[in-house]
Design an enzyme around this catalytic site. Structure first.
Site: not given
Length: 370
Positions: A227, A131, A123, A134, A128
């Site tokens: 996280y 991802d 991450r 997400s 991105q």
């Protein structure tokens, strides 16, 4: 490589019950073809997302045996009967559950398959666009609010009528990751009074940025990779007591708290459910790893203490059109990283994305390959 010297990308039909997404959509096929790749789609692969074979063909793909491709794209992991269909030396990309399904990963490696799990992609800023966690969490967060609104026997927005004014529903979202923030934003758009909570205090600003209030319980648990870390026993006891007291003031509670590789933390106790208003709703998005609600039955909808508790296991599959489009963009970005300018497979394990996402080497050494 497969049939010709041209690298092939295969898109197979999903077999997991309830899975309606497809790993690649027609609008992205042209992008891969321009990179010198040949795309083969298994017949019926897009049926769940309302994409007929002819649409893929018009986009430049061929309908045929996608399992024999050099790079095979999937959503869910291959089933036991599907593993033998993968060609030795090929590359598999998908949601492979490497932390919970280690036996399947071992089977892939033994079969000579190099596998990349999208949930293992680091991450980082550069990743991105790849991802998938997400992108699919965003779909789940949106869908969770619609699920709650359908089951709540009250309006979400405040309504003023000749017969009187109905107050807005009060919605609490536990966990302010991608799914949680999307849930808060969606509930706000529907007119609910929204509140968010997370053990990471730095996300309070993000919660407020989508128009929600911040529930401060005085507990912080900042972990690695974006996280939350696992709470200590003392912290967990304090958190649950304060949450239990707070939950009683909400009509809807949506839970999204996950700790990678571990059972989901219990945030909503039976006592908390008992304290909710009659007709209240809990939507637990952590059911796959046990659930955040003590009364959750993963994959089922139950009623306890006059509160409906839903634990859907695959909400993105309920919105297969846009979920597939987002996922396909993630996979396309990853495939382009694995292929060089001449359209050849080039696995550069010095790249932290390639190294991090690889969960099975299939006989390859981490020295790169062209």
């Amino acid at each position: 490589m497969a049939d010709t010297d041209q690298l092939t990308v295969g898109v197979v039909r999903e077999s997991e019950p309830g899975e309606r997404r497809v790993a690649l959509v027609p609008k992205l096929i042209e992008r891969l073809v321009k990179r010198g790749l040949r795309v083969v789609v298994e017949s019926g692969a897009g049926a769940g997302a309302r994409l007929e074979d002819a649409v893929f063909e018009r986009a430049g793909a061929r309908i045929g045996d996608a399992w024999g491709a050099d790079i095979v794209l999937k959503v869910a992991p291959p089933g036991e009967a599907e593993l033998p269909r993968l060609r030795e030396g090929s590359v598999l990309i998908g949601f492979l559950r490497p932390l919970s399904d280690v036996d399947r990963i071992a089977e892939l490696e033994k079969a000579g398959i190099t596998a990349f799990a999208v949930e293992s992609i680091p991450r980082i800023t550069r990743a991105q666009a790849m991802d998938a966690l997400s992108s699919q969490s965003s779909v789940a967060g949106y869908r969770s609010v619609l699920l709650a609104a359908e089951r709540l026997p009250r309006f979400f927005p405040m309504l003023t009528t000749a017969a009187g004014t109905m107050p807005p529903a009060k919605v609490l979202v536990l966990g302010a990751g991608v799914a949680g923030l999307q849930a808060l934003a969606t509930a706000k758009r529907l007119g609910a009074q929204t509140t968010g909570y997370d053990v990471r205090p730095e996300v309070a600003e993000q919660v407020r940025s989508v128009g929600a209030n911040w529930l401060d319980l005085g507990i912080e648990a900042v972990g690695e990779g974006g996280y939350a870390r696992e709470l200590t026993e003392e912290e967990r006891a304090g958190q649950q007591q304060r949450l239990t007291e707070a939950i009683g003031g909400f009509d809807v509670v949506i839970t999204t708290a996950l700790v990678p590789g571990r059972r989901a933390p219990t945030l909503v106790t039976a006592e908390a459910v008992r304290g909710m208003p009659a007709g209240g709703v809990v939507v637990d998005l952590a059911g796959e790893t046990g659930g955040n609600c003590e009364l959750t039955e993963p994959g089922r909808e139950v009623v306890a203490h006059d509160v409906t508790i839903c634990s859907p296991l695959n909400l993105p599959a309920e919105m297969p059109a846009h979920a597939s489009e987002l996922y396909a963009r993630n996979l396309t970005e990853l495939v382009e990283l694995l292929v060089d300018a001449e359209g050849r497979l080039a696995l550069d394990f010095s790249d932290e994305i390639v190294k991090g996402a690889c969960v099975a080497l299939g006989g390859r050494e981490k020295k790169g390959e062209s």
